[in-house]
Design a protein around this motif. Structure first.
Motif, short mmCIF file in Angstrom:
data_model
loop_
_atom_site.label_atom_id
_atom_site.label_comp_id
_atom_site.label_asym_id
_atom_site.label_seq_id
_atom_site.Cartn_x
_atom_site.Cartn_y
_atom_site.Cartn_z
N GLN A 315 0.83 -1.21 0.00
CA GLN A 315 0.00 0.00 0.00
C GLN A 315 0.86 1.26 0.00
O GLN A 315 0.48 2.29 -0.55
CB GLN A 315 -0.91 0.00 1.22
CG GLN A 315 -1.99 -1.06 1.17
CD GLN A 315 -2.90 -1.00 2.37
OE1 GLN A 315 -3.63 -0.02 2.58
NE2 GLN A 315 -2.88 -2.04 3.18
N ARG A 316 2.03 1.16 0.63
CA ARG A 316 2.94 2.32 0.69
C ARG A 316 3.94 2.33 -0.45
O ARG A 316 4.28 3.38 -0.98
CB ARG A 316 3.69 2.27 2.04
CG ARG A 316 4.62 3.44 2.28
CD ARG A 316 3.84 4.74 2.39
NE ARG A 316 4.72 5.85 2.69
CZ ARG A 316 5.38 6.54 1.77
NH1 ARG A 316 5.28 6.22 0.49
NH2 ARG A 316 6.15 7.55 2.13
N ARG A 317 4.42 1.15 -0.85
CA ARG A 317 5.41 1.03 -1.93
C ARG A 317 4.94 -0.04 -2.91
O ARG A 317 5.41 -1.18 -2.88
CB ARG A 317 6.78 0.65 -1.36
CG ARG A 317 7.30 1.58 -0.28
CD ARG A 317 7.77 2.88 -0.86
NE ARG A 317 8.20 3.80 0.20
CZ ARG A 317 8.59 5.05 -0.02
NH1 ARG A 317 8.60 5.52 -1.25
NH2 ARG A 317 8.96 5.82 0.98
N PRO A 318 3.99 0.28 -3.80
CA PRO A 318 3.48 -0.74 -4.73
C PRO A 318 4.55 -1.33 -5.63
O PRO A 318 4.40 -2.45 -6.11
CB PRO A 318 2.44 0.04 -5.55
CG PRO A 318 2.11 1.24 -4.73
CD PRO A 318 3.32 1.58 -3.96
N ALA A 319 5.63 -0.60 -5.86
CA ALA A 319 6.66 -1.08 -6.78
C ALA A 319 7.42 -2.28 -6.25
O ALA A 319 8.09 -2.98 -7.02
CB ALA A 319 7.65 0.06 -7.07
N VAL A 320 7.32 -2.57 -4.95
CA VAL A 320 8.12 -3.65 -4.36
C VAL A 320 7.76 -4.99 -4.99
O VAL A 320 8.64 -5.80 -5.30
CB VAL A 320 7.91 -3.68 -2.84
CG1 VAL A 320 8.58 -4.91 -2.24
CG2 VAL A 320 8.49 -2.42 -2.20
N LEU A 321 6.47 -5.26 -5.20
CA LEU A 321 6.04 -6.58 -5.67
C LEU A 321 5.07 -6.48 -6.86
O LEU A 321 4.27 -7.38 -7.08
CB LEU A 321 5.36 -7.36 -4.53
CG LEU A 321 6.26 -7.80 -3.38
CD1 LEU A 321 5.44 -8.21 -2.17
CD2 LEU A 321 7.15 -8.95 -3.81
N LYS A 322 5.16 -5.42 -7.63
CA LYS A 322 4.16 -5.21 -8.69
C LYS A 322 4.22 -6.27 -9.77
O LYS A 322 3.23 -6.50 -10.48
CB LYS A 322 4.34 -3.81 -9.30
CG LYS A 322 5.64 -3.60 -10.03
CD LYS A 322 5.71 -2.20 -10.62
CE LYS A 322 7.03 -1.98 -11.37
NZ LYS A 322 7.11 -0.62 -11.93
N ASN A 323 5.35 -6.95 -9.94
CA ASN A 323 5.49 -7.96 -10.99
C ASN A 323 5.44 -9.39 -10.45
O ASN A 323 5.75 -10.34 -11.17
CB ASN A 323 6.81 -7.77 -11.74
CG ASN A 323 6.88 -6.42 -12.44
OD1 ASN A 323 5.88 -5.95 -12.99
ND2 ASN A 323 8.04 -5.79 -12.42
N ASP A 324 5.08 -9.55 -9.19
CA ASP A 324 5.15 -10.86 -8.56
C ASP A 324 3.78 -11.37 -8.11
O ASP A 324 3.67 -12.10 -7.13
CB ASP A 324 6.08 -10.81 -7.34
CG ASP A 324 7.52 -10.51 -7.73
OD1 ASP A 324 8.03 -11.20 -8.62
OD2 ASP A 324 8.12 -9.60 -7.14
N VAL A 325 2.72 -11.01 -8.83
CA VAL A 325 1.39 -11.40 -8.38
C VAL A 325 1.20 -12.92 -8.41
O VAL A 325 0.48 -13.48 -7.58
CB VAL A 325 0.31 -10.69 -9.25
CG1 VAL A 325 0.32 -11.23 -10.67
CG2 VAL A 325 -1.06 -10.87 -8.63
N LYS A 326 1.88 -13.62 -9.31
CA LYS A 326 1.71 -15.07 -9.40
C LYS A 326 2.21 -15.78 -8.14
O LYS A 326 1.75 -16.88 -7.82
CB LYS A 326 2.46 -15.61 -10.62
CG LYS A 326 1.80 -15.27 -11.95
CD LYS A 326 2.52 -15.95 -13.10
CE LYS A 326 1.84 -15.66 -14.42
NZ LYS A 326 2.52 -16.31 -15.56
N VAL A 327 3.13 -15.16 -7.44
CA VAL A 327 3.65 -15.77 -6.21
C VAL A 327 2.54 -15.94 -5.18
O VAL A 327 2.59 -16.84 -4.33
CB VAL A 327 4.78 -14.88 -5.64
CG1 VAL A 327 5.26 -15.41 -4.30
CG2 VAL A 327 5.93 -14.82 -6.63
N PHE A 328 1.51 -15.10 -5.26
CA PHE A 328 0.45 -15.10 -4.26
C PHE A 328 -0.76 -15.92 -4.68
O PHE A 328 -1.78 -15.89 -4.00
CB PHE A 328 0.05 -13.66 -3.95
CG PHE A 328 1.18 -12.82 -3.44
CD1 PHE A 328 1.59 -12.92 -2.12
CD2 PHE A 328 1.87 -11.96 -4.28
CE1 PHE A 328 2.64 -12.16 -1.66
CE2 PHE A 328 2.93 -11.21 -3.82
CZ PHE A 328 3.32 -11.31 -2.51
#
Length: 715
Positions: A315-328
Motif C-alpha cells: 500500500q505504501r510502496r506498490p513497486a516492491v512486488l508489482k510484478n510478482d502477483v503469481k507468487v500469491f
C-alpha cells in the motif's frame, strides 16, 4: 554432563523430607559431588513440573559453597524461582553472591550477577549495584554483555537508583565496545529502558549509528535484530545521511533469518521517508521483493506474518512486488487464513497488465469447497471490475456465470458486488437486472437482500413488475433486520416517485411508512420514515430530487488506509502491530508509540500527513478526586509536585536547546487546545476525533479521492 534423554528419570514427584534427607546424606562421602548433583537435578525437575520446593530453601542454599559450576547453576536456578518469596532468608545468600561475583571464572561471575538481577529485593539490589558497576567494565566480554542486560532489570526494579548510579551512561559507553555481542546487549537494554513510559529517551547520533552498523556483521541473529531496531531511533538530518545508511543496511536483506529480513525492511521503509534520490529508492524497492517472496516458502505461520506485512508494504510502496502477483496464487494445501491473506494481496497487485491472470485465478477459487474462501473470491471479482475498468465486462460475465450455478452463498455475494458495479458504471450493465430478479427467492442474508432491494428501487422505472417484487419483499417487513428495513423504506419511496400514478404503489408506500412510524422501535427507521412522509406530503417533486439525486461514482481505492496512519504503522513492521494492522499502544498496556520525526530531510508529503506523538507521563503525585466529606487540613494549599524535566538525548549534550524547543511546543499545544475547546463549544461532535474513520477493506469510496493503483506514495 548427561546425554540426551538420560535425565528423564529425574522427573518423578518426590517428597520434601526425602530430598532434605538425601541432601544431608550427600554432605558426607561425596568427594566428587555426584550425590548432591543428583538430588539437585531431582529438585529442579520437580520445580519444572510445578511442585513447590520452597521449604528446601536453606538446604539448597548450603550447596552454593560447592566449587562445581553445574551445581552452582542449579542452585542459582532455584534462587531465581524462590528468591523473591523468601525475602526473609535471602540474606543467607548475599555472602555467596559477593564471593562468586569476584570469582576467577567469568562464567561464575556472570551467573552470580545475573541471578541477583532476577531477585528485585532491596537488600539484593543494594548488593548488586556496586558489583554491577565493576562488571560493566569487566575484562571478559561475556561478563560485560551479561551486566548490560542486568542494568535493564535494575532499571525495572528501581529506575531512580539506576539513573543516579550512572548505569544508563555506562550502557551508552558499551555501545562502542569492541565486542559485537556486548554492543548488541547494550542496545537491547537501552531500547527496553527507552520504551518505558517513565524511562529516559533513547536517541542515536550519526557517529554511534555508523558504529552500530559496523557491528552488524559480527553479531548473532538476535543481536542484529536489536541493532537494526535501534537504528530507527536515529533521525536523519540530511537526505545524504539517510541514503548512506540505507546503502549500508540493504545487504542485510540477504540474511537467512526471517526476523532479520523483516527488521531490515522496517528500517529501510523508515529511512526512505528521508531520502531524496529516486534512483536509490527504486533500487531498494527492487531489492526488497525477493526476500519477501522467499518468506512465502516457509511454514504457514511465517507465511501469514509475511503476508500481513506485505499487505501494508504494497500500500505504501506498490513497486516492491508489482510484478510478482503469481507468487500469491493460492495452493491447494494452504490454510484458510493464508488463502484469505493471499487473496487480498492479489487484488491489491492487480493491474491492466496482469488482470486476466488474476481473474482466471479468482474464477477457479469461486468453485472451491470452503465457503468463506469462495465468498471472498466472488467479492474480489466484483472489486476487480471496479478497480480495473478494462476488465469490467469479463468480470460481469464471470459473475453471471456464478449466479447460474444457483449456489446460494455465491449468488448472494455476486448480487452484493453487482450493486457496486452498477454505481461505478451507471447506465452500462442494467440489462442483467432480470437475471438478478430471477434469484430473489435465494436471498436470505441481510446484506444481499438489502443490495437487491436497492437495485429494484434504483431502477424501478426499468423493471415492469417492480411493484409486485416490492410487495413480495415487504411481506415480512416487521421481522426483517434493520439493514433490510432501511433499504425497503428508501426503495418504496423511489418506486412511488417513479410510479406515482399507480394506486398499488401508493398503498404499498403508505403501508410501509405507517409500519415504520408506528410499529418500529428503531429510532433510525422512525426518523427516516417521518422524513420521507413529510417530504412526500409537502412537495413530492423535491422528494424526487433528493431521493433520486445523482450519486457519485465509487471505486475500491487500492490505498484505503490513511497515509499518516500507514506511515506510522510501517514503523512496527515485523511486530504484532503489523499483523493486527493496529498500533501496539492500542492493544498493549504501556506500549510506547512511534511516529516519524520532522527534520529538514523529511519529504514534503510525509510531513503533510505527519502524526504527532505525545509522550505520556505517569502521574507523579497522588490523584485527588473531589467528593463528599470534609477537606483534609493542608490538602487544598499543598501544590502538586512539579514534573521532572524530560531527559534529553543520551548521546548529545543539547539539553538547553531541547528545553527551549519543548517550551515553544508547549505554547503551541496550549494554543491548539484552546482552539479545540472553542470549537468543541460550537460543535457537539468535535470531541469524536474521527471516531468513524478507519480501514474498511471492502467499502466503496468516492472516485474523487482515488489514487492510481500503481502510484508510489513517496511524492
Amino acid at each position: 554432563m548427561s546425554g540426551p534423554g538420560q535425565d528423564a528419570k529425574f522427573f518423578t514427584r518426590g517428597k520434601i523430607q526425602e530430598f532434605r534427607a538425601e541432601l544431608q546424606a550427600a554432605e558426607t562421602k561425596d568427594k566428587k559431588f555426584v550425590k548432591r548433583k543428583t538430588v539437585l537435578k531431582k529438585i529442579v525437575a520437580n520445580i519444572t513440573m510445578g511442585n513447590d520446593m520452597s521449604p528446601l530453601f536453606t538446604d539448597v542454599v548450603q550447596c552454593l559453597g560447592t566449587p562445581l559450576l553445574e551445581i552452582k547453576k542449579m542452585v542459582y536456578l532455584f534462587l531465581v524461582y524462590y528468591g523473591r518469596a523468601k525475602a526473609d532468608q535471602i540474606h543467607l545468600v548475599i555472602p555467596s553472591f559477593l564471593q562468586d561475583c569476584n570469582d576467577r571464572n567469568p562464567l561464575i561471575r556472570a551467573l552470580a550477577i545475573r541471578t541477583m538481577s532476577y531477585i528485585p529485593i532491596p537488600v539484593v539490589i543494594d548488593s548488586l549495584t556496586e558489583q554491577l558497576r565493576h562488571h560493566l567494565k569487566d575484562r571478559d566480554p561475556y561478563v560485560r554483555k551479561t551486566a548490560a542486560i542486568c542494568v535493564a532489570k535494575l532499571y525495572v526494579a528501581d529506575p531512580r537508583k539506576a539513573e543516579r548510579g550512572g548505569f544508563v551512561e555506562m550502557l551508552r559507553d558499551l555501545m562502542v565496545d569492541s565486542n559485537a555481542t556486548v554492543v548488541a546487549n547494550a542496545v537491547a537494554a537501552l531500547s527496553e529502558i527507552g520504551d518505558r513510559q517513565d524511562g529516559v529517551i533513547f536517541k542515536l547520533n550519526l557517529t554511534v549509528a555508523n558504529k552500530l552498523i559496523t557491528a552488524l556483521g559480527e553479531s548473532s541473529e538476535w543481536g542484529q535484530i536489536y541493532i537494526l531496531d535501534s537504528l530507527m531511533r536515529y533521525v536523519p538530518e540530511t537526505n545524504a545521511d539517510a541514503e548512506l545508511m540505507g546503502e549500508r543496511v540493504v545487504q542485510q536483506l540477504q540474511h537467512a533469518n526471517s526476523a532479520v529480513v523483516l527488521t531490515t525492511i522496517k528500517l529501510l521503509l523508515y529511512l526512505m521517508n528521508y531520502m531524496e534520490s529516486r534512483k536509490l529508492i527504486d533500487y531498494i524497492c527492487k531489492k526488497m521483493g525477493p526476500p519477501l517472496v522467499t518468506l512465502l516458502s516457509s511454514g504457514p505461520e511465517v507465511q501469514y506474518v509475511a503476508l500481513r506485512n506485505i499487505l501494508l508494504i504494497i500500500q505504501r510502496r506498490p513497486a516492491v512486488l508489482k510484478n510478482d502477483v503469481k507468487v500469491f496464487f493460492c495452493k491447494y494445501n494452504d490454510p484458510i487464513y493464508v488463502k484469505l491473506a493471499k487473496l487480498e494481496i492479489m487484488y491489491r497487485l492487480a493491474s491492466e497488465d496482469n488482470v486476466k491472470e488474476v481473474l482466471a485465478e479468482l474464477e477457479e477459487y469461486a468453485s472451491e469447497v470452503d465457503i468463506d474462501f469462495v465468498r471472498k473470491a466472488v467479492r474480489s471479482i466484483g472489486r476487480l471490475a471496479i478497480k480495473v475498468e478494462g476488465t469490467a465486462d469479463a468480470c460481469i460475465s464471470s459473475l453471471l456465470g456464478l449466479i447460474e450455478t444457483k449456489v446460494t452463498y455465491v449468488v448472494q455475494e455476486a448480487i452484493i458486488v453487482i450493486k457496486d458495479i452498477f454505481r461505478r458504471y451507471p447506465g452500462k450493465y442494467e440489462g442483467i437486472i432480470p437475471t438478478l430478479c430471477e434469484n430473489l427467492d435465494a436471498l436470505d442474508e441481510p446484506e444481499a437482500k438489502a443490495s437487491m432491494v436497492w437495485i429494484i428501487g434504483q431502477f424501478a422505472d426499468r423493471i415492469d413488475n417492480a411493484d409486485e417484487l416490492m410487495d413480495d419483499l415487504t411481506y415480512n417487513f416487521l421481522e426483517e433486520p434493520a439493514e433490510v428495513q432501511l433499504a425497503l423504506v428508501t426503495a418504496a419511496v423511489k418506486l412511488f416517485i417513479y410510479k406515482s400514478t399507480s394506486e398499488s404503489v401508493k398503498t404499498l408506500v403508505h403501508k410501509i411508512l405507517k409500519w415504520t412510524t408506528e410499529d418500529i422501535d428503531n429510532p433510525d427507521l422512525r426518523d427516516r420514515g417521518f422524513m420521507y412522509w413529510r417530504l412526500l406530503a409537502v412537495n413530492p417533486a423535491v422528494a424526487g430530487e433528493i431521493v433520486l439525486a445523482e450519486k457519485p461514482a465509487i471505486t475500491t481505492d487500492s490505498d484505503r488506509m490513511d497515509r499518516g496512519a500507514l506511515d506510522q504503522l510501517l514503523l512496527h513492521t515485523g511486530t504484532l502491530g503489523s499483523i493486527y494492522h493496529k498500533n501496539p499502544e492500542t492493544f498493549i498496556r504501556g506500549a510506547a508509540g512511534k511516529a516519524l520525526v520532522d527534520t529538514p530531510a523529511l519529504n514534503g508529503h510525509s510531513r503533510q500527513v505527519l502524526v504527532p506523538l505525545q509522550r505520556e507521563r505517569p502521574p507523579t503525585g497522588p490523584v485527588v478526586v473531589a467528593g463528599p466529606g470534609p477537606i483534609e487540613p493542608g490538602a487544598a494549599s499543598k501544590p502538586p509536585p512539579p514534573l521532572p524535566a524530560e531527559s534529553g538525548n543520551l548521546l548529545d549534550g543539547d539539553g538547553e536547546e531541547e528545553s527551549v524547543h519543548e517550551d515553544d511546543e508547549t505554547e503551541e499545544d496550549s494554543g491548539l487546545q484552546k482552539g479545540a475547546v472553542a470549537a468543541g463549544a460550537a460543535d457537539p461532535y468535535a470531541s469524536l476525533d474521527n471516531a468513524f474513520g478507519g480501514y474498511i477493506a471492502d467499502g466503496p469510496q468516492p472516485l474523487g479521492s482515488a489514487h492510481r493503483e500503481d502510484e508510489d506514495l513517496l511524492f
